[in-house]
Design a protein around this motif. Structure first.
Motif, PDB file in Angstrom:
ATOM      1  N   ALA A   1     -54.571  13.636 -15.712  1.00  0.00           N
ATOM      2  CA  ALA A   1     -53.457  13.172 -14.866  1.00  0.00           C
ATOM      3  C   ALA A   1     -53.861  11.954 -14.048  1.00  0.00           C
ATOM      4  N   SER A   2     -55.005  12.040 -13.386  1.00  0.00           N
ATOM      5  CA  SER A   2     -55.440  10.886 -12.580  1.00  0.00           C
ATOM      6  C   SER A   2     -55.863   9.733 -13.481  1.00  0.00           C
TER       7      SER A   2
ATOM      8  N   HIS B   1     -45.912  13.903 -17.855  1.00  0.00           N
ATOM      9  CA  HIS B   1     -46.297  12.830 -16.935  1.00  0.00           C
ATOM     10  C   HIS B   1     -45.289  11.694 -16.815  1.00  0.00           C
TER      11      HIS B   1
ATOM     12  N   THR C   1     -43.471   5.815 -10.171  1.00  0.00           N
ATOM     13  CA  THR C   1     -44.453   4.996  -9.459  1.00  0.00           C
ATOM     14  C   THR C   1     -44.370   3.540  -9.900  1.00  0.00           C
TER      15      THR C   1
ATOM     16  N   VAL D   1     -57.215   6.032  -7.179  1.00  0.00           N
ATOM     17  CA  VAL D   1     -56.323   5.382  -8.150  1.00  0.00           C
ATOM     18  C   VAL D   1     -56.649   3.896  -8.286  1.00  0.00           C
TER      19      VAL D   1
ATOM     20  N   GLU E   1     -45.140   6.848  -2.459  1.00  0.00           N
ATOM     21  CA  GLU E   1     -45.691   7.928  -3.286  1.00  0.00           C
ATOM     22  C   GLU E   1     -46.402   8.985  -2.457  1.00  0.00           C
TER      23      GLU E   1
ATOM     24  N   ALA F   1     -44.975   2.277 -18.304  1.00  0.00           N
ATOM     25  CA  ALA F   1     -45.303   3.695 -18.519  1.00  0.00           C
ATOM     26  C   ALA F   1     -45.653   3.940 -19.985  1.00  0.00           C
TER      27      ALA F   1
ATOM     28  N   TYR G   1     -52.649   8.030 -14.585  1.00  0.00           N
ATOM     29  CA  TYR G   1     -52.000   7.453 -13.403  1.00  0.00           C
ATOM     30  C   TYR G   1     -52.716   6.164 -12.992  1.00  0.00           C
ATOM     31  N   ARG G   2     -54.035   6.221 -13.064  1.00  0.00           N
ATOM     32  CA  ARG G   2     -54.846   5.045 -12.728  1.00  0.00           C
ATOM     33  C   ARG G   2     -54.538   3.897 -13.693  1.00  0.00           C
TER      34      ARG G   2
ATOM     35  N   CYS H   1     -51.802   3.419 -15.320  1.00  0.00           N
ATOM     36  CA  CYS H   1     -50.442   2.942 -15.045  1.00  0.00           C
ATOM     37  C   CYS H   1     -50.423   2.010 -13.825  1.00  0.00           C
TER      38      CYS H   1
ATOM     39  N   ARG I   1     -43.423  10.957 -13.277  1.00  0.00           N
ATOM     40  CA  ARG I   1     -44.278  10.429 -12.207  1.00  0.00           C
ATOM     41  C   ARG I   1     -44.683   8.976 -12.495  1.00  0.00           C
ATOM     42  N   LEU I   2     -45.045   8.722 -13.733  1.00  0.00           N
ATOM     43  CA  LEU I   2     -45.496   7.370 -14.075  1.00  0.00           C
ATOM     44  C   LEU I   2     -44.359   6.359 -13.927  1.00  0.00           C
TER      45      LEU I   2
END
Lengths: 158, 187
Positions: free
Chosen positions: B86-87, B43, B50, B159, B149, B65, B90-91, B93, B46-47
């Motif tokens: 994953a979500s 991950h 973003t 998110v 994104e 991150a 991500y949320r 972050c 991506r983190l």
């Protein structure tokens, strides 16, 4: 010439159209309006340019090579710290209460088991009188043991 | 296999990636450090990307991150469905990014069109960063998630934990404000 409302509606729907969430009727409205309204057509171009510019400014930074190892170290250290047994307030309170109750019970049981014995007498060592060894009053040392002075101040009169 | 059995008890069809993810999260719950490393590697890109796009600062993005990983592993007990890790992270972050943006003060100086005229890719990037900095944290984050994104409205809503209608309205406002700044900068 279109009404202000029609242009406003067009611009709102125009943004939503990018996600493909519009009905066929709304899409038809967009198509008709964009062909007829120059201002909204210009708006379309501006929005497209702007979106493209924003997308082109996206950064592709993926972090340094040490990021994974450093993060793992931080996470493991945090886990270790959290695993260290620490007394939570509620457990500490419960432990204190148990100790207190135990102490009280021990005191009670000790007092119940005690047998009073009226026979006998108290033993107390007698005080031993120690005479002051002073040759003459003038040689009396003020810093000598004060207990002697208090106990037997007679040498001053001798 | 216990892990496989646990995953397969959930109903529905899920991608291999999500099932693999659920296995890794399960192993992390059991205290497997190797799984931790694998999840971080999975991950991190991506983190960081973003966070970097939202904050426009590489070092701060890495900080965020790392904080997101730490927080996610600490709060793993709150994750009900391991496949949604994953979500979940991500949320966390994005939320940390928004918090950081809110803490930062808005730039007090007014736009100087002469300095901000885009004439190339680097200048364009600088201009975009300056214009984004003028937007409030929520609008800026929504715009970045959508444009840079490439998330859908539903994904942005998930998110940012707001309704889709709110995303739509925020995005509209963000674009209008950005457009006004964009025009001012290009004049």
């Amino acid at each position: 010439m279109f009404s202000r409302y029609a242009c406003k509606r067009y611009r709102r729907l125009r943004l939503d159209s990018e996600d493909g969430v519009l009905s066929s009727r709304a899409l038809r409205f967009l198509a008709v309006h964009s062909q007829a309204c120059g201002e909204c057509l210009f708006y379309d171009v501006e929005i497209s340019d702007m979106s493209a510019a924003i997308r082109s400014a996206a950064l592709e930074h993926e972090g340094g090579p040490e990021f994974g190892a450093a993060t793992l170290r931080v996470v493991l250290a945090d886990r270790q710290k959290r695993r260290t047994p620490t007394l939570k307030p509620i457990f500490a309170g419960a432990a204190t209460a148990v100790i207190a109750v135990g102490a009280i019970l021990q005191l009670l049981s000790a007092s119940l088991n005690t047998t009073a014995s009226p026979i006998g007498e108290a033993q107390r060592p007698l005080r031993q009188d120690i005479p002051l060894e002073i040759d003459m009053p003038g040689t009396f040392n003020l810093f000598d043991t004060p207990s002697r002075m208090v106990r037997d101040p007679k040498p001053f009169d001798a | 296999m216990e892990v496989t059995a646990k995953v397969s008890t959930h109903q529905g069809v899920y991608s291999d990636a999500r099932i693999e993810e659920a296995k890794l999260v399960y192993r992390i719950r059991q205290g497997d450090d190797m799984a931790l490393r694998q999840v971080i590697d999975r991950h991190r890109v991506r983190l960081i990307r973003t966070a970097c796009n939202i904050l426009r600062d590489a070092m701060e993005a890495e900080d965020v991150a790392q904080e997101a990983f730490l927080k996610a592993f600490r709060e793993l007990h709150r994750l009900r469905d391991d496949r949604a890790f994953a979500s979940f992270i991500y949320r966390i972050c994005v939320r940390l990014c928004v918090d950081r943006l809110r803490l930062k003060r808005a730039e007090p100086s007014a736009l100087e069109p002469a300095d901000l005229t885009p004439s190339g890719s680097i200048e364009n990037r600088v201009l975009i960063e300056k214009l984004l900095a003028k937007l409030p944290a929520d609008l800026r984050t929504t715009l970045v998630l959508r444009e840079m994104e490439q998330l859908s409205y539903e994904e942005v809503a998930q998110v940012m934990e707001v309704p889709v209608g709110t995303v739509r309205s925020r995005l509209h406002t963000a674009r209008e404000r950005f457009r006004a700044l964009w025009i001012a900068a290009n004049e």
